[in-house]
Design an enzyme around this catalytic site. Structure first.
Site, PDB file in Angstrom:
ATOM      1  N   ARG A  49       0.830  -1.199   0.000  1.00  0.00           N
ATOM      2  CA  ARG A  49       0.000   0.000   0.000  1.00  0.00           C
ATOM      3  C   ARG A  49       0.869   1.255   0.000  1.00  0.00           C
ATOM      4  NH1 ARG A  49      -3.757  -1.949   5.085  1.00  0.00           N
ATOM      5  NH2 ARG A  49      -4.658  -3.814   4.107  1.00  0.00           N
ATOM      6  N   ASP A  51       0.766   5.667   0.588  1.00  0.00           N
ATOM      7  CA  ASP A  51       0.022   6.745   1.223  1.00  0.00           C
ATOM      8  C   ASP A  51      -0.482   7.754   0.197  1.00  0.00           C
ATOM      9  OD1 ASP A  51       0.668   5.633   3.678  1.00  0.00           O
ATOM     10  OD2 ASP A  51       2.409   6.943   3.974  1.00  0.00           O
ATOM     11  N   ARG A 208       9.138   7.798   5.230  1.00  0.00           N
ATOM     12  CA  ARG A 208       9.020   9.249   5.401  1.00  0.00           C
ATOM     13  C   ARG A 208       9.575   9.687   6.759  1.00  0.00           C
ATOM     14  NH1 ARG A 208       2.936  10.574   4.260  1.00  0.00           N
ATOM     15  NH2 ARG A 208       3.672  12.638   4.932  1.00  0.00           N
TER      16      ARG A 208
END
Length: 272
Positions: A49, A51, A208
Site C-alpha cells: 500500500r 500513502d 518518510r
C-alpha cells in the site's frame, strides 16, 4: 484464471492506494476500470500500500478473472478506462498459488529530493524539498545503524496496522545528482538527491519518518549516532517530523524468478 498486473501511477490526486468510501484512491479507479473491461466485478490484492501523494513505478496486483482475455488486451482494455495518471504496464497469467503480497521477497522504495533555496515548480508533487544544503557523509553513516532486522517503532505511524514493528532493511543507498550543483543568486547550491530503500516490508510512514531524520542529520542539526538513539528508543516521539510524501516512489516488490514477472517498468528510466 489468476492474473498478475504491473501498475504505475502519479499519486498526487489520490488518497493513497487502498480503497476508501470516497472512491478517490488508486485501487478504486483500477478496480472500476477492470470491472468495466471484464464486464464483471473484480477486486484486487496489491504488493504494498502507498500513502496519499505517494507515487508507484511498479505496483503489482493480482486478481482472479471471471473471463479469459489475452494479456495484451488486459493492458490496452483496462487503460482505456483509467485516468491519465494511472496506467497498466504489463499483465501475466500466473498459477493460482501466486499472491502479490505474500510471494514478495522484498520491496523497494525511492525518494527524490530537491535541495534548493527556491521551492520546486515543474517538479511540484514529484520531489521532496529542503532549503539548507545536505552533507552526504553523515547521512551515509547514519543509515548503517538501520540495516538488518530491528524494531522500527520509532519510525511507525500511530495508525499503522502492521502486526509487528520488526522489519529487515537490506540496503539503503544515497546519491547526489552527478551533474555539478548549480548556484543560486545567494550562493547556495541546488541539486537533486536520490535515496533508495530495500527491505522485507515497511511500516506505515516508515520511510518518510526515516527521511525526516536523515534530513536533520544531513543538515548538521544532529550527529549520525542520533539515528541509533532514535532506533533504540522505540518511540515515535523522539524522531524527526514525518517528511513530505511528494518525492516518495514505490519501486515495487521483488519475486522469485520462477514467477516470470518483470522487475522494472519504462517509468524507471524517467526516475533514474
Amino acid at each position: 484464471m489468476r492474473i498478475a498486473m504491473g501498475i504505475t501511477y502519479n499519486g498526487q490526486a489520490y488518497q493513497g492506494w487502498q480503497s476508501q468510501l470516497s472512491g478517490i484512491t488508486v485501487q478504486d479507479h483500477l478496480e472500476a476500470a477492470l470491472s468495466r473491461f471484464a464486464a464483471s466485478p473484480i477486486s484486487t490484492n496489491c504488493a504494498g500500500r502507498t500513502d496519499a501523494g505517494v507515487h508507484g513505478l511498479m505496483q503489482v496486483v493480482h486478481f482472479d478473472s471471471p473471463v479469459a482475455r489475452a494479456e495484451a488486451s488486459w493492458v490496452r482494455g483496462t487503460n482505456t478506462f483509467l485516468p491519465k495518471d494511472i496506467a497498466v504496464q504489463w499483465v501475466r497469467t500466473v498459477p493460482d498459488d501466486f499472491h502479490s503480497r505474500a510471494c514478495a521477497t522484498s520491496r523497494r522504495y525511492g525518494y527524490a529530493l530537491l535541495q534548493s533555496p527556491v521551492r520546486p515548480s515543474v517538479e511540484a508533487g514529484r520531489v521532496g524539498w529542503v532549503y539548507q544544503p545536505l552533507d552526504l557523509e553523515p547521512m551515509q553513516r547514519a543509515v548503517q545503524y538501520l540495516l538488518g532486522e530491528h524494531d522500527f517503532s520509532s519510525f511507525r505511524a500511530a495508525g499503522c496496522q502492521a502486526k509487528s514493528p520488526v522489519k529487515t532493511l537490506y540496503a539503503i543507498h544515497i546519491a547526489r545528482s552527478t551533474q555539478r550543483p548549480s548556484a543560486s543568486r545567494d550562493g547556495m547550491p541546488s541539486c537533486y538527491w536520490r535515496f533508495d530503500f530495500q527491505g522485507s516490508a515497511f511500516l506505515h510512514h516508515m520511510i518518510r519518518n526515516i527521511m525526516g531524520c536523515l534530513v536533520v542529520i544531513g543538515q548538521g542539526a544532529q550527529p549520525p549516532e542520533w539515528m541509533l538513539e532514535v532506533l533504540n528508543a522505540r518511540s515515535r516521539k523522539v524522531a524527526a517530523p514525518t517528511f513530505s510524501p511528494d518525492g516518495l516512489y514505490f519501486l515495487g516488490p521483488q519475486y522469485d524468478p520462477r514467477w516470470g514477472l518483470p522487475t522494472e517498468a519504462i517509468s524507471f528510466d524517467w526516475f533514474a
